[in-house]
Write a protein that holds these residues in place. Sequence first.
Motif, mmCIF file in Angstrom:
data_model
loop_
_atom_site.group_PDB
_atom_site.id
_atom_site.type_symbol
_atom_site.label_atom_id
_atom_site.label_comp_id
_atom_site.label_asym_id
_atom_site.label_seq_id
_atom_site.Cartn_x
_atom_site.Cartn_y
_atom_site.Cartn_z
ATOM 1 N N ILE A 189 0.862 -1.181 0.000
ATOM 2 C CA ILE A 189 0.000 0.000 0.000
ATOM 3 C C ILE A 189 0.895 1.226 0.000
ATOM 4 O O ILE A 189 1.846 1.323 0.774
ATOM 5 N N VAL A 190 0.589 2.177 -0.876
ATOM 6 C CA VAL A 190 1.440 3.351 -1.050
ATOM 7 C C VAL A 190 0.598 4.619 -0.920
ATOM 8 O O VAL A 190 -0.470 4.733 -1.530
ATOM 9 N N ILE A 191 1.101 5.581 -0.152
ATOM 10 C CA ILE A 191 0.492 6.907 -0.079
ATOM 11 C C ILE A 191 1.571 7.943 -0.377
ATOM 12 O O ILE A 191 2.772 7.659 -0.309
ATOM 13 N N TYR A 192 1.142 9.159 -0.701
ATOM 14 C CA TYR A 192 2.088 10.221 -1.034
ATOM 15 C C TYR A 192 1.884 11.450 -0.152
ATOM 16 O O TYR A 192 2.566 12.466 -0.349
ATOM 17 N N ASP A 193 0.969 11.360 0.773
ATOM 18 C CA ASP A 193 0.678 12.471 1.678
ATOM 19 C C ASP A 193 0.749 11.951 3.110
ATOM 20 O O ASP A 193 -0.087 11.147 3.527
#
Length: 238
Positions: free
Chosen positions: A220-224
């Motif tokens: 799982i990847v987030i950028y914020d």
Amino acid sequence: FGSSLFCSQSASYGCAFALPAAFLNLAMLSRLAGILLPLALSVEVEVSPNALLNDDECTEAEECGLQALQMRSASLAESLEEVDETEAIGAELNQTGHHKIWTLYHATSPSIGPLILKEGFKEGHTGWCGAGIYFGNTAKETMWKAIGVDSHQGYLLEVKVRVGRVKRMPRHCITSETCLNAHPTLSGRIGCLSYKHYGPELHKEGYETIVFNPGDGNEIVIYDKNQVVAMKHIPMPR
């Protein structure tokens, strides 16, 4: 109209018609309408440009109401599709938290872990999905997943993440598939990982989170970093 002719004995002008009351009322109404109608037409009425779309019973064109209903139905269907997509991915990952808050895991080093707890996450420099913040779906998966350029082991964080709308990506995410095919070894694949800052593009598409499976389990990847709502240190799995 059933009028009758009579002659007045006292009147010097002779004879006249005796008109029924119904005829008199009709004549009065007609005259009154002749006065009021021009006044009504002269009044300027401001009509909202969205009035026809908001009115499902459009009197000017029957298709207006139908168009409004179709637009509302399409918008509702799109919203439901977005919800179903995220919920389906969440169910697949056994993520059933309320308000789209998933419990995820991030492995790092004993020196970096306390800094993350104090200052929050920072984007990594590279990865399958570019520069982002990567999590495993389970604590155990982090044991074999934290092997990238920016990855470390020895300190495990359990993190609550508000995932928002989730996008499923292919196994290579945004990394060049051509590069991966040309470099089949582990070290070669690590050299192919993307450095792109994909967050702005993802958010423009209406998503907040990525889920992909490079072949050894979901990531799982987030950028914020503001999507992280809570985190704590837990023991490494055995």
